[in-house]
Write an enzyme that holds these catalytic residues in place. Sequence first.
Site, PDB file in Angstrom:
ATOM      1  N   ARG A 148      -9.526 -23.203 -69.987  1.00  0.00           N
ATOM      2  CA  ARG A 148      -8.119 -23.021 -69.622  1.00  0.00           C
ATOM      3  C   ARG A 148      -7.238 -24.047 -70.300  1.00  0.00           C
ATOM      4  O   ARG A 148      -6.135 -23.751 -70.730  1.00  0.00           O
ATOM      5  CB  ARG A 148      -7.950 -23.148 -68.098  1.00  0.00           C
ATOM      6  CG  ARG A 148      -8.583 -22.027 -67.317  1.00  0.00           C
ATOM      7  CD  ARG A 148      -8.770 -22.410 -65.892  1.00  0.00           C
ATOM      8  NE  ARG A 148      -9.699 -23.535 -65.775  1.00  0.00           N
ATOM      9  CZ  ARG A 148     -10.236 -23.973 -64.655  1.00  0.00           C
ATOM     10  NH1 ARG A 148      -9.913 -23.397 -63.529  1.00  0.00           N
ATOM     11  NH2 ARG A 148     -11.071 -24.974 -64.638  1.00  0.00           N
TER      12      ARG A 148
ATOM     13  N   HIS B 286     -10.893 -15.477 -63.705  1.00  0.00           N
ATOM     14  CA  HIS B 286     -12.251 -14.969 -63.937  1.00  0.00           C
ATOM     15  C   HIS B 286     -12.200 -13.502 -64.380  1.00  0.00           C
ATOM     16  O   HIS B 286     -12.864 -13.111 -65.340  1.00  0.00           O
ATOM     17  CB  HIS B 286     -13.085 -15.029 -62.644  1.00  0.00           C
ATOM     18  CG  HIS B 286     -13.454 -16.416 -62.206  1.00  0.00           C
ATOM     19  ND1 HIS B 286     -13.320 -16.842 -60.912  1.00  0.00           N
ATOM     20  CD2 HIS B 286     -13.969 -17.468 -62.890  1.00  0.00           C
ATOM     21  CE1 HIS B 286     -13.738 -18.100 -60.807  1.00  0.00           C
ATOM     22  NE2 HIS B 286     -14.130 -18.506 -62.001  1.00  0.00           N
TER      23      HIS B 286
ATOM     24  N   SER C  38     -10.917 -21.853 -58.739  1.00  0.00           N
ATOM     25  CA  SER C  38     -11.435 -21.480 -57.413  1.00  0.00           C
ATOM     26  C   SER C  38     -11.195 -22.610 -56.423  1.00  0.00           C
ATOM     27  O   SER C  38     -10.870 -22.378 -55.261  1.00  0.00           O
ATOM     28  CB  SER C  38     -12.931 -21.193 -57.490  1.00  0.00           C
ATOM     29  OG  SER C  38     -13.176 -20.084 -58.302  1.00  0.00           O
TER      30      SER C  38
ATOM     31  N   LYS D  42     -25.011 -26.672 -52.392  1.00  0.00           N
ATOM     32  CA  LYS D  42     -23.584 -26.585 -52.061  1.00  0.00           C
ATOM     33  C   LYS D  42     -23.374 -25.665 -50.867  1.00  0.00           C
ATOM     34  O   LYS D  42     -24.102 -24.688 -50.695  1.00  0.00           O
ATOM     35  CB  LYS D  42     -22.808 -26.029 -53.253  1.00  0.00           C
ATOM     36  CG  LYS D  42     -22.386 -27.102 -54.237  1.00  0.00           C
ATOM     37  CD  LYS D  42     -21.346 -26.526 -55.170  1.00  0.00           C
ATOM     38  CE  LYS D  42     -20.996 -27.477 -56.286  1.00  0.00           C
ATOM     39  NZ  LYS D  42     -20.169 -26.811 -57.300  1.00  0.00           N
TER      40      LYS D  42
HETATM   41  O1  PNS Z   1     -18.148 -21.966 -62.146  1.00  0.00           O
HETATM   42  P1  PNS Z   1     -18.848 -23.264 -62.430  1.00  0.00           P
HETATM   43  O2  PNS Z   1     -19.224 -23.934 -61.130  1.00  0.00           O
HETATM   44  O3  PNS Z   1     -18.058 -24.156 -63.344  1.00  0.00           O
HETATM   45  O4  PNS Z   1     -20.223 -22.892 -63.209  1.00  0.00           O
HETATM   46  C1  PNS Z   1     -21.156 -23.886 -63.560  1.00  0.00           C
HETATM   47  C2  PNS Z   1     -22.513 -23.254 -63.931  1.00  0.00           C
HETATM   48  C3  PNS Z   1     -23.004 -22.367 -62.789  1.00  0.00           C
HETATM   49  C4  PNS Z   1     -22.347 -22.400 -65.167  1.00  0.00           C
HETATM   50  C5  PNS Z   1     -23.524 -24.410 -64.229  1.00  0.00           C
HETATM   51  O5  PNS Z   1     -23.482 -25.329 -63.197  1.00  0.00           O
HETATM   52  C6  PNS Z   1     -24.950 -23.905 -64.414  1.00  0.00           C
HETATM   53  O6  PNS Z   1     -25.258 -23.231 -65.363  1.00  0.00           O
HETATM   54  N1  PNS Z   1     -25.821 -24.239 -63.431  1.00  0.00           N
HETATM   55  C7  PNS Z   1     -27.194 -23.822 -63.424  1.00  0.00           C
HETATM   56  C8  PNS Z   1     -28.129 -24.995 -63.643  1.00  0.00           C
HETATM   57  C9  PNS Z   1     -28.213 -25.339 -65.130  1.00  0.00           C
HETATM   58  O7  PNS Z   1     -28.678 -24.576 -65.935  1.00  0.00           O
HETATM   59  N2  PNS Z   1     -27.727 -26.545 -65.468  1.00  0.00           N
HETATM   60  C10 PNS Z   1     -27.746 -27.017 -66.836  1.00  0.00           C
HETATM   61  C11 PNS Z   1     -26.461 -26.764 -67.581  1.00  0.00           C
HETATM   62  S1  PNS Z   1     -25.277 -27.964 -67.158  1.00  0.00           S
END
Ligand code: PNS
Length: 181
Positions: A92, A19, A130, A43
């Site tokens: 990645r 990150h 993570s 979560k």
């Molecule tokens: O680090 P992560 O868990 O892979 O990040 C995922 C994240 C937070 C970017 C994604 O889950 C997100 O944007 N969540 C907010 C809800 C949303 O907008 N969902 C629609 C896009 S899938």
Amino acid sequence: MNKGTAIYPGSFDPPTNGHLDLIQRGSKIFEELVVAILRNPEKTPMFSVSERLEMLRELTADLHNVRIDTFGGLMVEYAKSIEATCVLRGIRAVSDYEYELQMALLNRKIEPTLETVFMMPADKYSYISSRLVREVAQVGGPVKGLVPEVVEQKLREKLDPAYKLAESKLAEVPKRRKRKA
Ligand code: PNS
């Protein structure tokens, strides 16, 4: 070209070296980079949102165009509210691509003006996630090199019993006897 504000959204539970590498790269190509931690009531995270906020602030204190924030609900709505024009996400390996493509296309469907930009972290971080860091730390395993020192320290504090147990098990392992010639 105005590169404007970009948002780097994620869970960051906990922030890893991957990150941080991506934040450093992103800060070089965008005028402003907002690292946005998702507040997800569904979560149960290892680190609270405020702990993650604090860690990321400390880790990026020397990057003057990087800001740390939190958001709830739709990411594109939050991006719009801070006038971000780009979403930064890290890829990645090929295995990340499918999920990231799906998310980028869905976000584009909801908000066509928001572009997603993918960047690759340094290859030495390409296996770090993570989730794996949490798995290793939960059983008192070594996370050196996977996360910044600040995070390593926080993991040790949080999982003190797991580390103590792992250390006591190591101490129990009998030393090998030397073979007779
Ligand atoms: O680090 P992560 O868990 O892979 O990040 C995922 C994240 C937070 C970017 C994604 O889950 C997100 O944007 N969540 C907010 C809800 C949303 O907008 N969902 C629609 C896009 S899938």
